[in-house]
Design an enzyme around this catalytic site. Structure first.
Site, PDB file in Angstrom:
ATOM      1  N   ALA A  35     -14.892  35.118 -29.132  1.00 20.83           N
ATOM      2  CA  ALA A  35     -14.393  36.440 -29.526  1.00 20.83           C
ATOM      3  C   ALA A  35     -15.503  37.443 -29.914  1.00 20.83           C
ATOM      4  CB  ALA A  35     -13.380  36.271 -30.651  1.00 20.83           C
TER       5      ALA A  35
ATOM      6  N   GLN B   7     -15.418  23.582 -23.723  1.00 19.17           N
ATOM      7  CA  GLN B   7     -16.432  24.347 -24.456  1.00 19.17           C
ATOM      8  C   GLN B   7     -17.095  23.505 -25.548  1.00 19.17           C
ATOM      9  OE1 GLN B   7     -13.405  25.514 -23.638  1.00 19.17           O
ATOM     10  NE2 GLN B   7     -13.354  27.732 -23.439  1.00 19.17           N
TER      11      GLN B   7
ATOM     12  N   ASP C 200      -9.731  33.731 -32.541  1.00 24.12           N
ATOM     13  CA  ASP C 200      -9.790  34.853 -31.589  1.00 24.12           C
ATOM     14  C   ASP C 200      -9.016  36.053 -32.096  1.00 24.12           C
ATOM     15  OD1 ASP C 200     -10.192  32.276 -29.840  1.00 24.12           O
ATOM     16  OD2 ASP C 200     -11.064  33.984 -28.780  1.00 24.12           O
TER      17      ASP C 200
HETATM   18  O1  MRU Z   1     -11.932  30.992 -24.106  1.00 21.88           O
HETATM   19  P1  MRU Z   1     -13.104  31.114 -25.048  1.00 21.88           P
HETATM   20  O2  MRU Z   1     -14.193  30.142 -24.774  1.00 21.88           O
HETATM   21  O3  MRU Z   1     -13.584  32.539 -25.139  1.00 21.88           O
HETATM   22  O4  MRU Z   1     -12.479  30.741 -26.459  1.00 21.88           O
HETATM   23  C1  MRU Z   1     -13.286  30.741 -27.605  1.00 21.88           C
HETATM   24  C2  MRU Z   1     -12.585  30.292 -28.815  1.00 21.88           C
HETATM   25  O5  MRU Z   1     -11.406  30.004 -28.819  1.00 21.88           O
HETATM   26  C3  MRU Z   1     -13.380  30.314 -30.064  1.00 21.88           C
HETATM   27  O6  MRU Z   1     -13.053  29.256 -30.891  1.00 21.88           O
HETATM   28  C4  MRU Z   1     -13.082  31.650 -30.751  1.00 21.88           C
HETATM   29  O7  MRU Z   1     -13.372  32.721 -29.897  1.00 21.88           O
HETATM   30  C5  MRU Z   1     -13.804  31.840 -31.998  1.00 21.88           C
HETATM   31  S1  MRU Z   1     -15.464  32.175 -31.636  1.00 21.88           S
HETATM   32  C6  MRU Z   1     -16.352  32.517 -32.991  1.00 21.88           C
END
Ligand code: MRU
Length: 366
Positions: free
Chosen positions: A55, A203, A244
């Site tokens: 995010a 991830q 997010d």
């Molecule tokens: O789909 P992504 O990889 O963008 O999702 C990221 C996440 O869900 C993270 O946990 C979230 O953005 C918090 S990041 C500080």
């Protein structure tokens, strides 16, 4: 954070002053490759195709994207077009809208000739602010971790479970969920991290593991399904995840699977914390499950898996029978009642409207 001993951010202005550079996260953990974004379309593509993700980093990249757009055309129409193009790249993380609205509000009153310079300056400020917020989350989270460690036998390992990547790679630097982890590790606490692999895009396995390894933080990658078992056997002291989008009432939208971890944590009396910098709070929403748009991603993330072959080549292979349909919701919502606390840059808030308002009395009304 350090990459091969060199302090590195995830996004930075290029040396020639006409582009920004990023780490191409689709290539990690097998190759460290940077990419150059010189146009609005390249910035939008980087967010949509997840060369950058997480995010806060999505928001920062969008801010730079507006600068790139304004360098080419600083008219009102171009500003509106660029804002709309970037806003459409990914629907769930509210930091995207937060950053775009902030840059637009800053440059719109200016004459077109002054807009690009002002946007560049603000994009840089947004990046620096992100790092400062994350450091403050690290300080607040470290106090929390020290408190939990103090209730354990002296020298016993402190086990944190995290999901997805809410680390340095999801932000400009330091990370949100990882900020307390890095602070604790650097302060000499015997911290160990259970890293959920985080299907379908992995991830955790590819990004969180890579950055913890680079920083020397002890960790173990686990299947997403292992968390409940570890909690039942007293091997998880707390969970820390990112967000997010958090509603004004404390509901937390994060990577798919977060909700199941919160349920398992509640059943086992394990504290479940969310690292939540204020740009990821959507003060306009009150019901996360019903109101937050959940991104549906390409099913190929589920039906195929990418990895390194023995000869070093990276390849994608099919996992599922050809013809089996897949579904790929990318986020879920953990209701506030399952969240022990929100670790913000202003301290730890109860996950409720009053808890958040106590720390953010200056936030917009919902
Ligand atoms: O789909 P992504 O990889 O963008 O999702 C990221 C996440 O869900 C993270 O946990 C979230 O953005 C918090 S990041 C500080």
């Amino acid at each position: 954070m350090n990459v091969a001993g060199r302090p590195t951010r995830t996004i930075w202005p290029s040396a020639d002053g006409i582009a920004v550079e990023i780490i191409d996260q689709t290539r990690l953990p097998h190759a460290f490759v940077t990419a150059r974004l010189a146009t609005l379309d390249e910035a939008a593509h980087a967010i949509r195709a997840m060369l950058v993700r997480g995010a806060p980093l999505i928001g920062a990249t969008a801010a730079w994207g507006l600068w790139l757009a304004l360098r080419a055309d600083a008219s009102d129409a171009a500003l509106a077009r660029a804002h709309a193009t970037l806003l459409a790249t990914r629907p769930t993380a509210v930091n995207l809208r937060w950053a775009l609205d902030r840059v637009r509000a800053h440059v719109a009153p200016l004459t077109p000739s002054a807009r690009a310079t002002a946007a560049r300056q603000l994009a840089m400020e947004i990046c620096d602010e992100d790092v400062a917020l994350n450091c403050a989350i690290g300080t607040a989270g470290l106090a929390l971790l020290r408190g939990i460690a103090a209730r354990k036998p002296v020298g016993a390992r402190l086990n944190v479970l995290t999901h997805c990547n809410a680390g340095w790679l999801a932000t400009v630097d330091v990370g949100t969920a990882t900020a307390p982890i890095y602070a604790a590790h650097d302060a000499g606490l015997p911290i160990h991290v259970w890293v959920d692999e985080t299907r379908p895009r992995n991830q955790g396995a590819s990004l969180t593991a890579w950055e913890l390894l680079n920083h020397g933080v002890p960790h173990t990658v686990i299947a997403d399904n292992a968390g409940g078992h570890l909690m039942q056997h007293g091997q998880v002291d707390l969970v820390i995840v990112g967000t997010d989008r958090t509603t004004a009432t404390g509901d937390v939208c994060n990577k798919i699977g977060t909700y199941l971890k919160a349920l398992a944590a509640r059943d086992n009396g394990v504290p479940f914390y969310v690292a939540a910098p204020s740009p990821s709070i959507d003060w306009s929403l009150r019901d996360g499950v019903r109101e937050i748009p959940i991104e549906e991603r390409d099913v190929r993330e589920l039906t195929h898996i990418t990895g390194r072959l023995p000869d070093g080549a990276v390849a994608s292979v099919a996992l599922t029978p050809e013809g089996s349909p897949g579904g790929n919701p990318a986020f879920d919502v953990t209701p506030a009642r399952l969240v022990t606390g929100l670790i913000t840059e202003r301290g730890v808030a109860e996950a409720s409207e009053s808890g958040l308002r106590r720390l953010f009395s200056d936030a917009p009304a919902s």
